[in-house]
Design a protein around this motif. Sequence first.
Motif, PDB file in Angstrom:
ATOM      1  N   ILE A  44      14.056 -41.683   2.507  1.00  0.00           N
ATOM      2  CA  ILE A  44      14.209 -41.264   1.103  1.00  0.00           C
ATOM      3  C   ILE A  44      15.540 -40.531   0.839  1.00  0.00           C
ATOM      4  CG2 ILE A  44      13.236 -39.667  -0.636  1.00  0.00           C
ATOM      5  CD1 ILE A  44      10.460 -40.725   0.169  1.00  0.00           C
ATOM      6  N   PRO A  45      15.988 -39.623   1.731  1.00  0.00           N
ATOM      7  CA  PRO A  45      17.277 -38.966   1.461  1.00  0.00           C
ATOM      8  C   PRO A  45      18.421 -39.972   1.280  1.00  0.00           C
ATOM      9  CG  PRO A  45      16.113 -37.785   3.191  1.00  0.00           C
ATOM     10  CD  PRO A  45      15.334 -39.043   2.919  1.00  0.00           C
ATOM     11  N   ALA A  78      -8.855 -45.015   1.300  1.00  0.00           N
ATOM     12  CA  ALA A  78     -10.154 -44.691   1.891  1.00  0.00           C
ATOM     13  C   ALA A  78     -10.761 -43.548   1.096  1.00  0.00           C
ATOM     14  CB  ALA A  78      -9.967 -44.289   3.349  1.00  0.00           C
ATOM     15  N   THR A 105      -3.250 -41.038   8.112  1.00  0.00           N
ATOM     16  CA  THR A 105      -3.045 -40.812   6.671  1.00  0.00           C
ATOM     17  C   THR A 105      -1.945 -39.791   6.363  1.00  0.00           C
ATOM     18  OG1 THR A 105      -4.949 -39.317   6.805  1.00  0.00           O
ATOM     19  CG2 THR A 105      -5.346 -41.501   5.907  1.00  0.00           C
ATOM     20  N   CYS A 125       8.917 -34.315  -3.796  1.00  0.00           N
ATOM     21  CA  CYS A 125       9.807 -35.317  -3.180  1.00  0.00           C
ATOM     22  C   CYS A 125       9.179 -35.736  -1.861  1.00  0.00           C
ATOM     23  CB  CYS A 125      11.214 -34.751  -2.975  1.00  0.00           C
ATOM     24  SG  CYS A 125      12.335 -36.019  -2.328  1.00  0.00           S
ATOM     25  N   ASN A 240      -3.594 -35.049   5.032  1.00  0.00           N
ATOM     26  CA  ASN A 240      -4.540 -35.737   4.135  1.00  0.00           C
ATOM     27  C   ASN A 240      -5.893 -35.876   4.818  1.00  0.00           C
ATOM     28  OD1 ASN A 240      -3.165 -36.440   1.699  1.00  0.00           O
ATOM     29  ND2 ASN A 240      -1.897 -37.852   2.910  1.00  0.00           N
TER      30      ASN A 240
HETATM   31  C1  LIG Z   1      12.280 -36.763   2.257  1.00  0.00           C
HETATM   32  C2  LIG Z   1      11.731 -36.766   3.664  1.00  0.00           C
HETATM   33  C3  LIG Z   1      12.611 -36.789   4.742  1.00  0.00           C
HETATM   34  C4  LIG Z   1      12.126 -36.764   6.042  1.00  0.00           C
HETATM   35  N1  LIG Z   1      13.030 -36.788   7.072  1.00  0.00           N
HETATM   36  C5  LIG Z   1      12.575 -36.792   8.337  1.00  0.00           C
HETATM   37  C6  LIG Z   1      13.511 -36.841   9.435  1.00  0.00           C
HETATM   38  O1  LIG Z   1      14.729 -36.846   9.251  1.00  0.00           O
HETATM   39  N2  LIG Z   1      12.998 -36.843  10.705  1.00  0.00           N
HETATM   40  C7  LIG Z   1      11.651 -36.842  10.941  1.00  0.00           C
HETATM   41  O2  LIG Z   1      11.243 -36.883  12.102  1.00  0.00           O
HETATM   42  N3  LIG Z   1      10.747 -36.793   9.920  1.00  0.00           N
HETATM   43  C8  LIG Z   1      11.183 -36.772   8.637  1.00  0.00           C
HETATM   44  N4  LIG Z   1      10.280 -36.723   7.605  1.00  0.00           N
HETATM   45  C9  LIG Z   1       8.827 -36.629   7.943  1.00  0.00           C
HETATM   46  C10 LIG Z   1       8.282 -38.014   8.287  1.00  0.00           C
HETATM   47  O3  LIG Z   1       8.495 -38.852   7.189  1.00  0.00           O
HETATM   48  C11 LIG Z   1       6.798 -37.917   8.621  1.00  0.00           C
HETATM   49  O4  LIG Z   1       6.642 -37.117   9.782  1.00  0.00           O
HETATM   50  C12 LIG Z   1       6.234 -39.313   8.901  1.00  0.00           C
HETATM   51  O5  LIG Z   1       6.273 -40.092   7.725  1.00  0.00           O
HETATM   52  C13 LIG Z   1       4.800 -39.234   9.402  1.00  0.00           C
HETATM   53  O6  LIG Z   1       4.292 -40.527   9.564  1.00  0.00           O
HETATM   54  P1  LIG Z   1       2.734 -40.829   9.376  1.00  0.00           P
HETATM   55  O7  LIG Z   1       2.588 -42.293   9.593  1.00  0.00           O
HETATM   56  O8  LIG Z   1       1.943 -39.899  10.206  1.00  0.00           O
HETATM   57  O9  LIG Z   1       2.413 -40.434   7.867  1.00  0.00           O
HETATM   58  P2  LIG Z   1       3.020 -41.008   6.466  1.00  0.00           P
HETATM   59  O10 LIG Z   1       4.386 -41.563   6.647  1.00  0.00           O
HETATM   60  O11 LIG Z   1       2.841 -39.902   5.488  1.00  0.00           O
HETATM   61  O12 LIG Z   1       2.053 -42.204   6.145  1.00  0.00           O
HETATM   62  C14 LIG Z   1       0.712 -41.985   5.798  1.00  0.00           C
HETATM   63  C15 LIG Z   1       0.228 -43.171   4.988  1.00  0.00           C
HETATM   64  O13 LIG Z   1      -1.176 -43.013   4.725  1.00  0.00           O
HETATM   65  C16 LIG Z   1      -1.432 -43.299   3.380  1.00  0.00           C
HETATM   66  N5  LIG Z   1      -2.683 -42.626   2.981  1.00  0.00           N
HETATM   67  C17 LIG Z   1      -2.928 -41.311   2.796  1.00  0.00           C
HETATM   68  N6  LIG Z   1      -4.226 -41.100   2.453  1.00  0.00           N
HETATM   69  C18 LIG Z   1      -4.806 -42.333   2.429  1.00  0.00           C
HETATM   70  C19 LIG Z   1      -6.122 -42.799   2.154  1.00  0.00           C
HETATM   71  N7  LIG Z   1      -7.112 -41.960   1.849  1.00  0.00           N
HETATM   72  N8  LIG Z   1      -6.357 -44.141   2.217  1.00  0.00           N
HETATM   73  C20 LIG Z   1      -5.372 -45.006   2.559  1.00  0.00           C
HETATM   74  N9  LIG Z   1      -4.105 -44.613   2.833  1.00  0.00           N
HETATM   75  C21 LIG Z   1      -3.834 -43.302   2.777  1.00  0.00           C
HETATM   76  C22 LIG Z   1      -0.204 -42.804   2.649  1.00  0.00           C
HETATM   77  O14 LIG Z   1      -0.115 -43.393   1.374  1.00  0.00           O
HETATM   78  C23 LIG Z   1       0.891 -43.266   3.609  1.00  0.00           C
HETATM   79  O15 LIG Z   1       1.244 -44.587   3.375  1.00  0.00           O
HETATM   80  C24 LIG Z   1      10.726 -36.747   6.281  1.00  0.00           C
HETATM   81  C25 LIG Z   1       9.841 -36.732   5.198  1.00  0.00           C
HETATM   82  C26 LIG Z   1      10.337 -36.748   3.903  1.00  0.00           C
HETATM   83  C27 LIG Z   1       9.381 -36.742   2.734  1.00  0.00           C
END
Ligand SMILES: Cc1cc2nc3c(=O)[nH]c(=O)nc-3n(C[C@H](O)[C@H](O)[C@H](O)COP(=O)(O)OP(=O)(O)OC[C@H]3O[C@@H](n4cnc5c(N)ncnc54)[C@H](O)[C@@H]3O)c2cc1C
Length: 414
Positions: A44-45, A78, A105, A125, A240
């Motif tokens: 996103i950045p 979910a 999630t 954001c 979540n």
């Molecule tokens: C602007 C920004 C910059 C970042 N920069 C960095 C970086 O430079 N380095 C770094 O290591 N990390 C960074 N992060 C953090 C990183 O994005 C997260 O640690 C990472 O996305 C985690 O992955 P995840 O798959 O666990 O969760 P997520 O990426 O949050 O994915 C979870 C998914 O589950 C879905 N979901 C949630 N609830 C439900 C439900 N009830 N039913 C179905 N689906 C659901 C969501 O919609 C989403 O698609 C950044 C985050 C942001 C917002």
Amino acid sequence: MRHVIIGSGPAGVVAAETLRKADPAAEITLLCGESEPPYSRMAIPYLLKGEIDEAGTHIRKDANHYDRLRITLVQARAQAIDTAGRAVDVGNGRSLPYDRLLIATGSRPSRERIPGIDLPGVQACWTLQDARAIVARARPGTHIVQMGAGFVGCIIMEGLLSRGVDLTILVRSGSMVRRMMNPTASALIQRWCEAKGVKILTRTQPKGLSVNGGALRVDLGEGRTLPADVYLSVVGVDPNLDFLAGSGIEIGQGILVDANLQTSVPGVYAAGDVAESTDCLTGKRQLNAIQPNAVEQGRIAALNMAGRPARFKGSFVFNVLTTLGLVSSSFGEWQGVSGGESAEVLDEPRYRYLNLQFDGDRLIGANCVGFSEHVGALRGLIEGRLRLGAWKQRLLNEPAQIMKAYLSAAYDAA
Ligand SMILES: Cc1cc2nc3c(=O)[nH]c(=O)nc-3n(C[C@H](O)[C@H](O)[C@H](O)COP(=O)(O)OP(=O)(O)OC[C@H]3O[C@@H](n4cnc5c(N)ncnc54)[C@H](O)[C@@H]3O)c2cc1C
């Protein structure tokens, strides 16, 4: 075997791909909770800066990728999990039966509890949808008041300034990125941001928001107010977990998992930002909301789901942050431990700082600003728990010799 994965972020996508490799005949369903192709928030950045378009945020660029791997994408959220009946309720009377379930999630933005937080013009954001809304409103001269200067608050500043906005940052505590930086490092980052034209008000927390003509008025108390076209609320994240009520899955700060990333309910696994696992250095339970952790946990959970035992070696806390071009990083126990020793070197005019924390002859944590060339060596020494021997005293005298110390310690350990 029917595998259902809730959440299509990096943890969910890598888990689905790993499952396909490990279990060619399985049914794999990936629940996407947002109406988007699976994407990475980390991109996103770059989208805000205009360096990539939306397609650049997609985790896999080939539109047929999931079809080719026979991974079924279902756009739904979910609502609940029936762990006794092994089914996920996705609303509208629909449920998805599973043999193995992965909860990936992630997290969502924490919500400030102040009057006016639901007004139009208040913006998080965190999602692609948030990024679209910011891009649509951030124009030259737009007044943005941003509450929060944590990891996300800092990493998005460059994209905002590149759009010519007038940016004021409010920091509740006395220092920026205080969860990953000590006060010296934090002060350097603050001075750097101020030199780039960002106004930063520390020890400041809004009392409320109200409408003022076509814009918002941010009430700072004691008669002080700020005008804002956009109020950006970036005050942290929460996992979540809402839909888990009644599932019997044990929860602490996040979903509690064992070394195989299995939850308290057999056959149900958790990975990524939502999972509370152990720290590889301290053994303490914690959330570790960074993408490399999510990816590794997604992979390990999937192997276990496919019947190939794999252990997660524990998460390693490290963050590398770029704030308006200034690279900073924090590793492990950067705050130090009682009875430990520390060393530091500070070059204020050049925005360079290195702080090392030792326990005995092991490096256990570090904070760096402007020393990006040392990131690999610091990680190797801390995560590898390498003994420094005579190098410890040399580092106490000259912390910047870290690369030589790493090469020597790694050679001795081999
Ligand atoms: C602007 C920004 C910059 C970042 N920069 C960095 C970086 O430079 N380095 C770094 O290591 N990390 C960074 N992060 C953090 C990183 O994005 C997260 O640690 C990472 O996305 C985690 O992955 P995840 O798959 O666990 O969760 P997520 O990426 O949050 O994915 C979870 C998914 O589950 C879905 N979901 C949630 N609830 C439900 C439900 N009830 N039913 C179905 N689906 C659901 C969501 O919609 C989403 O698609 C950044 C985050 C942001 C917002």
